[in-house]
Design a protein around this motif. Structure first.
Motif, mmCIF file in Angstrom:
data_model
loop_
_atom_site.group_PDB
_atom_site.id
_atom_site.type_symbol
_atom_site.label_atom_id
_atom_site.label_comp_id
_atom_site.label_asym_id
_atom_site.label_seq_id
_atom_site.Cartn_x
_atom_site.Cartn_y
_atom_site.Cartn_z
ATOM 1 N N SER A 76 -0.251 -1.302 -4.931
ATOM 2 C CA SER A 76 -1.404 -0.397 -4.955
ATOM 3 C C SER A 76 -0.958 0.992 -4.566
ATOM 4 O O SER A 76 0.044 1.174 -3.865
ATOM 5 N N ASN A 77 -1.713 1.973 -5.030
ATOM 6 C CA ASN A 77 -1.464 3.364 -4.651
ATOM 7 C C ASN A 77 -2.806 4.077 -4.530
ATOM 8 O O ASN A 77 -3.858 3.437 -4.479
ATOM 9 N N SER A 78 -2.783 5.391 -4.477
ATOM 10 C CA SER A 78 -4.018 6.159 -4.297
ATOM 11 C C SER A 78 -4.771 6.355 -5.603
ATOM 12 O O SER A 78 -5.866 6.910 -5.603
ATOM 13 N N ARG A 79 -4.184 5.893 -6.709
ATOM 14 C CA ARG A 79 -4.833 6.025 -8.005
ATOM 15 C C ARG A 79 -5.330 4.659 -8.480
ATOM 16 O O ARG A 79 -5.386 3.703 -7.717
ATOM 17 N N GLU A 80 -5.697 4.574 -9.726
ATOM 18 C CA GLU A 80 -6.186 3.316 -10.277
ATOM 19 C C GLU A 80 -5.028 2.358 -10.524
ATOM 20 O O GLU A 80 -3.901 2.782 -10.809
ATOM 21 N N PRO A 81 -5.274 1.037 -10.451
ATOM 22 C CA PRO A 81 -4.213 0.062 -10.715
ATOM 23 C C PRO A 81 -3.516 0.272 -12.056
ATOM 24 O O PRO A 81 -2.325 -0.014 -12.185
ATOM 25 N N ALA A 82 -4.250 0.802 -13.037
ATOM 26 C CA ALA A 82 -3.648 1.014 -14.361
ATOM 27 C C ALA A 82 -2.459 1.968 -14.297
ATOM 28 O O ALA A 82 -1.560 1.905 -15.151
ATOM 29 N N SER A 83 -2.422 2.836 -13.285
ATOM 30 C CA SER A 83 -1.313 3.784 -13.166
ATOM 31 C C SER A 83 -0.003 3.084 -12.823
ATOM 32 O O SER A 83 1.073 3.686 -12.918
ATOM 33 N N LEU A 84 -0.082 1.813 -12.420
ATOM 34 C CA LEU A 84 1.105 1.060 -12.022
ATOM 35 C C LEU A 84 1.550 0.053 -13.076
ATOM 36 O O LEU A 84 2.430 -0.773 -12.815
ATOM 37 N N GLU A 85 0.965 0.124 -14.261
ATOM 38 C CA GLU A 85 1.295 -0.855 -15.303
ATOM 39 C C GLU A 85 2.779 -0.852 -15.639
ATOM 40 O O GLU A 85 3.393 -1.911 -15.815
ATOM 41 N N ARG A 86 3.379 0.321 -15.752
ATOM 42 C CA ARG A 86 4.792 0.406 -16.097
ATOM 43 C C ARG A 86 5.659 -0.210 -15.017
ATOM 44 O O ARG A 86 6.627 -0.925 -15.309
ATOM 45 N N VAL B 282 1.623 -7.092 4.517
ATOM 46 C CA VAL B 282 1.371 -5.867 3.750
ATOM 47 C C VAL B 282 2.369 -4.799 4.180
ATOM 48 O O VAL B 282 2.499 -4.500 5.369
ATOM 49 N N VAL B 283 3.068 -4.235 3.207
ATOM 50 C CA VAL B 283 3.978 -3.125 3.457
ATOM 51 C C VAL B 283 3.170 -1.832 3.352
ATOM 52 O O VAL B 283 2.645 -1.517 2.288
ATOM 53 N N LEU B 284 3.061 -1.119 4.464
ATOM 54 C CA LEU B 284 2.328 0.140 4.519
ATOM 55 C C LEU B 284 3.335 1.264 4.463
ATOM 56 O O LEU B 284 4.046 1.539 5.430
ATOM 57 N N THR B 285 3.424 1.937 3.323
ATOM 58 C CA THR B 285 4.439 2.969 3.145
ATOM 59 C C THR B 285 3.814 4.174 2.457
ATOM 60 O O THR B 285 3.955 4.388 1.259
ATOM 61 N N VAL B 286 3.068 4.924 3.262
ATOM 62 C CA VAL B 286 2.357 6.114 2.795
ATOM 63 C C VAL B 286 2.677 7.255 3.753
ATOM 64 O O VAL B 286 3.125 7.019 4.880
ATOM 65 N N PRO B 287 2.469 8.505 3.348
ATOM 66 C CA PRO B 287 2.695 9.612 4.281
ATOM 67 C C PRO B 287 1.832 9.479 5.532
ATOM 68 O O PRO B 287 0.677 9.048 5.468
ATOM 69 N N LEU B 288 2.396 9.866 6.655
ATOM 70 C CA LEU B 288 1.687 9.718 7.923
ATOM 71 C C LEU B 288 0.375 10.485 7.928
ATOM 72 O O LEU B 288 -0.602 10.067 8.573
ATOM 73 N N ASN B 289 0.307 11.590 7.188
ATOM 74 C CA ASN B 289 -0.897 12.424 7.253
ATOM 75 C C ASN B 289 -2.116 11.791 6.596
ATOM 76 O O ASN B 289 -3.229 12.292 6.777
ATOM 77 N N VAL B 290 -1.943 10.700 5.843
ATOM 78 C CA VAL B 290 -3.115 10.034 5.254
ATOM 79 C C VAL B 290 -3.590 8.866 6.102
ATOM 80 O O VAL B 290 -4.670 8.303 5.850
ATOM 81 N N ILE C 168 0.877 -1.165 0.000
ATOM 82 C CA ILE C 168 0.000 0.000 0.000
ATOM 83 C C ILE C 168 0.914 1.214 0.000
ATOM 84 O O ILE C 168 1.484 1.596 1.021
ATOM 85 N N GLY C 169 1.099 1.773 -1.181
ATOM 86 C CA GLY C 169 2.074 2.827 -1.395
ATOM 87 C C GLY C 169 3.306 2.284 -2.103
ATOM 88 O O GLY C 169 3.895 1.299 -1.656
ATOM 89 N N VAL C 170 3.655 2.897 -3.226
ATOM 90 C CA VAL C 170 4.816 2.424 -3.993
ATOM 91 C C VAL C 170 5.658 3.624 -4.445
ATOM 92 O O VAL C 170 5.990 3.770 -5.613
ATOM 93 N N GLY C 171 5.977 4.479 -3.493
ATOM 94 C CA GLY C 171 6.934 5.541 -3.750
ATOM 95 C C GLY C 171 8.336 4.970 -3.724
ATOM 96 O O GLY C 171 8.560 3.800 -4.065
#
Length: 267
Positions: A31-41, A69-77, A8-11
């Motif tokens: 996965s990220n905050s957008r649609e899965p298609a945004s991660l195709e590349r 699950v690796v949770l790697t998102v900004p703390l503010n979310v 959850i988060g792929v920065g």
């Protein structure tokens, strides 16, 4: 045995760990905050659908075949995201979070030390989730260059958590992707590995060769890591934390570390 890792988060942190996980033989679901298609590349760069796929955070959390699950998102979310995901019920949660007031806004419970960052995140997790803190004390750009699956030449990372079994499974995962580990105690103890403590980031950063231009120094810093940090060295650094360190990380856009991360993220 854990075979599939959810992200959850792929920065910079998530993408680096996903690369190492695939190289170590795991399958990853991103996965990220957008649609899965945004991660195709990214899926393609990791090796395609045989080893990597993209999905929504909700589907990762409801997938019984994904235990870690690796949770790697900004703390503010965190306050809005985790409840929307059902608190990551029944998951082993690899928590990479740090508190950066310039990014997250000021949080009174953290500023006053009523809670450390792990305890703040824990408030939003389901009671069945097993939270393990790791990868928060190394700059994301140094994760891949520091990793080595040669067990005689591994740099060590601290791992904190309350659940013994979950901590053991996470330590096995961390070991398999290229790092030794030291048990850094409970989540309550994890303040010892937060920003501004002796073990935070600097021990993993490379010494710059003399004579580099400014641009060369930024590139070198972003592509190399320090000599392996030994188990004994890590134990001493963790124990050297006093609790008097300033709360929260800072961002200096002119520092080599910040510029190197911006440069790596752009590429």
């Amino acid at each position: 045995m854990i075979q599939t890792i959810g992200f959850i988060g792929v920065g910079l942190i998530g993408s680096s760990l996903a690369r190492l996980a695939v190289d170590a033989g795991y399958k990853v679901v991103l996965s990220n905050s957008r649609e899965p298609a945004s991660l195709e590349r990214m899926v393609e760069l990791l090796g395609g659908e045989n080893v990597a796929s993209a999905d929504t955070p909700q589907n990762i959390c409801s997938n019984d075949n994904i235990k870690l699950v690796v949770l790697t998102v900004p703390l503010n979310v965190i306050p809005s995201l985790i409840p929307a995901l059902g608190g990551l019920k029944d998951k082993i949660v690899v928590d990479t979070n740090n508190y950066y007031p310039h990014r997250d806004g000021h949080v009174e419970a953290l500023d006053s030390r009523k809670l450390n960052t792990a305890e703040y995140v824990a408030q939003y997790l389901d009671k069945s989730a097993k939270q393990i803190k790791v990868f928060n004390n190394i700059w994301a750009i140094h994760i891949q260059p520091a990793a080595s699956r040669d067990s005689t030449n591994q740099t060590y990372l601290p791992v904190a958590g309350d659940d013994v079994e979950a901590k053991g499974l996470v330590r096995e995962f961390v070991k398999s992707i290229g790092f030794g580990t030291v048990d850094a105690g409970s989540l309550r103890d994890s303040w010892k590995i937060e920003p501004n403590t002796p073990v935070y980031c600097k021990p993993y950063a490379p010494v710059l060769p003399e004579g580099l231009t400014e641009q060369e120094a930024v590139r070198y810093f972003g592509s190399h890591a320090a000599a392996p940090l030994t188990e004994g060295e890590l134990v001493l650094l963790v124990s050297a934390a006093t609790g008097n360190e300033p709360v929260g990380g800072v961002f200096d856009p002119n520092s080599i570390s910040s510029r190197a991360m911006i440069n790596n993220y752009a590429h």
